[in-house]
Design a protein around this motif. Structure first.
Motif, PDB file in Angstrom:
ATOM      1  N   GLU A  48       0.859  -1.177   0.000  1.00 23.97           N
ATOM      2  CA  GLU A  48       0.000   0.000   0.000  1.00 23.97           C
ATOM      3  C   GLU A  48       0.894   1.226   0.000  1.00 23.97           C
ATOM      4  N   ARG A  50       0.436   5.683  -0.260  1.00 24.58           N
ATOM      5  CA  ARG A  50      -0.351   6.912  -0.409  1.00 24.58           C
ATOM      6  C   ARG A  50       0.584   8.094  -0.561  1.00 24.58           C
ATOM      7  N   THR A  54      -4.015  10.887  -2.082  1.00 19.87           N
ATOM      8  CA  THR A  54      -4.017  10.018  -3.270  1.00 19.87           C
ATOM      9  C   THR A  54      -3.460   8.647  -2.928  1.00 19.87           C
ATOM     10  N   ARG A  55      -4.247   7.631  -3.196  1.00 18.18           N
ATOM     11  CA  ARG A  55      -3.798   6.253  -2.973  1.00 18.18           C
ATOM     12  C   ARG A  55      -3.210   5.730  -4.279  1.00 18.18           C
ATOM     13  N   ARG A  58      -2.979  -0.085  -3.687  1.00 15.19           N
ATOM     14  CA  ARG A  58      -3.814  -0.649  -2.623  1.00 15.19           C
ATOM     15  C   ARG A  58      -3.783  -2.165  -2.722  1.00 15.19           C
ATOM     16  N   ASP A  94       3.842   2.049   2.538  1.00  8.48           N
ATOM     17  CA  ASP A  94       3.112   2.424   3.763  1.00  8.48           C
ATOM     18  C   ASP A  94       2.648   1.167   4.490  1.00  8.48           C
TER      19      ASP A  94
END
Length: 98
Positions: A48, A50, A54-55, A58, A94
């Motif tokens: 993940e 970000r 804004t991602r 995922r 992340d």
């Protein structure tokens, strides 16, 4: 084996059995020909990333074995470059594991 037998292509039974035994000793066991899976050369799980709100990635996962060739395809903004930057160590994820 006599000269007459040699000319007719016949063999004595002792020679034939000896050759069969040598052939069976030289042949590998069928299980030894089964390739054993190698550990993956690239392994990414549940990545993940970000950038503010804004991602970029995922729950992305990727597993590539040594010698394999893969293509990472997707729409613009899908997170392909970000995933490769994480793999190269340019961005820390992340979440997830490389």
């Amino acid at each position: 084996m006599t000269a007459r037998d040699a000319g007719s292509g016949m063999r004595d039974a002792g020679t034939a059995r000896g050759e069969e035994a040598l052939a069976s000793e030289a042949a590998p066991h069928p299980a030894s020909r089964i390739p054993h899976p190698a550990p993956p050369a690239v392994l990414m799980h549940h990545i993940e990333k970000r950038f503010g709100a804004t991602r970029a990635d995922r729950d992305a996962s990727l597993e590539v074995a040594a010698g394999e060739v893969h293509a990472l395809v997707g729409e613009n903004g899908a997170g392909k470059s970000t995933l490769m930057h994480i793999l190269a160590g340019l961005f820390p994820p992340d979440a997830g594991q490389v």
